[in-house]
Enzyme design. Sequence first.
Site, PDB file in Angstrom:
ATOM      1  N   LYS A   1       2.037 -15.624   3.632  1.00 14.65           N
ATOM      2  CA  LYS A   1       1.841 -16.534   2.259  1.00 14.65           C
ATOM      3  C   LYS A   1       3.731 -16.496   1.809  1.00 14.65           C
ATOM      4  CE  LYS A   1      -0.040 -19.137  -1.313  1.00 14.65           C
ATOM      5  NZ  LYS A   1      -0.803 -19.946  -0.801  1.00 14.65           N
TER       6      LYS A   1
ATOM      7  N   ASP B   1     -13.057  -8.414   5.457  1.00 12.60           N
ATOM      8  CA  ASP B   1     -13.752  -8.079   4.918  1.00 12.60           C
ATOM      9  C   ASP B   1     -14.888  -9.353   5.372  1.00 12.60           C
ATOM     10  OD1 ASP B   1     -13.664  -5.455   3.985  1.00 12.60           O
ATOM     11  OD2 ASP B   1     -14.888  -5.951   1.909  1.00 12.60           O
TER      12      ASP B   1
ATOM     13  N   ASP C   1      -6.220  -6.213   4.738  1.00 15.26           N
ATOM     14  CA  ASP C   1      -7.826  -5.431   4.259  1.00 15.26           C
ATOM     15  C   ASP C   1      -8.281  -6.987   4.160  1.00 15.26           C
ATOM     16  OD1 ASP C   1      -9.233  -4.123   3.283  1.00 15.26           O
ATOM     17  OD2 ASP C   1      -7.645  -3.851   1.661  1.00 15.26           O
TER      18      ASP C   1
ATOM     19  N   ASP D   1      -4.300 -18.286   2.722  1.00 17.93           N
ATOM     20  CA  ASP D   1      -5.805 -19.440   1.790  1.00 17.93           C
ATOM     21  C   ASP D   1      -6.495 -20.128   2.948  1.00 17.93           C
ATOM     22  OD1 ASP D   1      -2.641 -20.234   1.356  1.00 17.93           O
ATOM     23  OD2 ASP D   1      -3.630 -21.574  -0.888  1.00 17.93           O
TER      24      ASP D   1
ATOM     25  N   TYR E   1       0.794  -1.260   0.257  1.00 18.22           N
ATOM     26  CA  TYR E   1       0.464   0.037  -0.253  1.00 18.22           C
ATOM     27  C   TYR E   1       0.562   0.877   0.093  1.00 18.22           C
ATOM     28  CZ  TYR E   1      -4.202  -2.932   0.443  1.00 18.22           C
ATOM     29  OH  TYR E   1      -5.254  -3.478   0.765  1.00 18.22           O
TER      30      TYR E   1
END
Length: 355
Positions: free
Chosen positions: A185, A246, A242, A218, A134
Site C-alpha cells: 500500500k 483467507d 494474512d 486493494d 504483528y
Amino acid sequence: MAHQRIAVIPGDGIGPEVARIGVRLLESLGLPLQLEWFDFGADRYLKDGTILPTGFMETLRRDFAAVYFGAVGDPRVPGNEHAKGILLAMRFELDLYINLRPCVLFDDRLSPLKGKGRQELRFTVFRENTEGLYTSTGGNFKKGTPDEIAQEVEINTRKGVERIIEAAFDYAEKRGLKRVCMADKANVLLFGHGLWRRVFAEVSKRHPQIQAKAMYVDALAMDLIRQPEAYDVIVTNNLFGDILTDLGAALTGGLGIAASGNIHPGQVSLFEPVHGSAPDIAGKGKANPLAMALSGAMMLEHLGHADAAARLQRAVEEQIRSGSRTPDLVPMLGGPAATTEQVGEELLKCLSSTR
Ligand SMILES: NC(=O)c1ccc[n+]([C@@H]2O[C@H](COP(=O)([O-])OP(=O)(O)OC[C@H]3O[C@@H](n4cnc5c(N)ncnc54)[C@H](O)[C@@H]3O)[C@@H](O)[C@H]2O)c1
C-alpha cells in the site's frame, strides 16, 4: 539416512482430531521419520501453567527437523495467552520468516468463481511472518479515558523485506513459474511500503527471467477474483498476507483444505493447517483432516521427501474426487457428510494404493 525428528504439537480443539490422522498418514509412508508428541495447549496450561517449557526452543533448533502443528486457541483461556506463547513464539523465536501458503484448487467443483477451475486457480502466497504489524510494538496512552490514544507500529526491516522477496523469486525460479507480484500500500504507507517497493525493484533485477509486478493490495484483492490466473507467486507483508490467504482459501475449497508452512530455509520449520482450533465443531467429528494432511505433504517436501509428498497430495486429490467428505465440503461436492475419522480411514486407503 538418519531419522529426522518431528515434534508433533496437536494443540487445542480440532487440532488433536486432525493431527491424529495426519500422523497416521505420515507413519504409513515408511519414511525415516521419528514423530514425537508434545501436549502443549490449553489443557496443559490450565493444569500446570506450562505454555512451553524453558529450553524448548533450543531443543527444537538443535534436535528437530520440523514441527507438525495442529491449532491452538481455547475459549477457557481468556485472551488466549497460551496460544500466543506457543505459536507466535515459535514463529518469532525460530525466525520462521516465510509463511508459505499455496492457494491451489484440487477440484473444479470447489471453485466459487464462475469459469475458473484448476487451470486458473494455482497461486502461492509468500507472507512475511516475523515483522509488520504483528510484533506488538506500540502502546496505549490515557487508556480507558475519552482521550485515549492507541498506537500500533509496523516494523519493516531492510533485511526482513529483502529475504522474503528473495525467497519468493527463488521459489518461482526453482519451479519454472514466470510471475512474482508484490502486494503493498505504497501510495499511503510511504515509508514502510516505500522500502518494500525499492527492495522489490532491486531483487527483481537479480531475476530478469521472472516478470515482476508491484500492486496495491486493494487492487490485487479485486483482481484475484476477476482473473486469478494472472498470478503465480504473490509476496507481501504479514497483515496483507494474512488477509489475502483467507481469500485464497475461500477460492480453493475453504479452511478445511488450506495448508501452510512457516519456514526458515535450512533450519527447523513448522507446518500447520491455516485453520484454527474451531471450538464450534470440536469433538463433533466434523473437522476436515485434509488441510492437516496437505500440511504434512508440504513438510515432507521441505524435508527432502518429494516423492512421498507428491503421493500424499495425490491421495488427497483422489479423496476429494471420489471419496467421502466432511460437512464443510458438502455444499460444493454434495452429500452425504462423513466424519473426520471416516475421511481419515479412506485417505489412508487411498494413500496405500497411490504410487
Ligand atoms: N494457527 C492457529 O492455531 C490458529 C489460526 C486461526 C485461529 N486460531 C484460534 O482458533 C480459535 C477459533 O478461531 P476462528 O473460529 O476464528 O477460526 P477457525 O479457523 O478455528 O474457524 C473458522 C470457521 O471455519 C471452520 N473450520 C475451521 N477449520 C475447519 C476444518 N478443518 N474443518 C471444517 N471446518 C473448519 C470452523 O468450524 C469455523 O466455523 C481462536 O481461539 C483463534 O485464536 C488459531
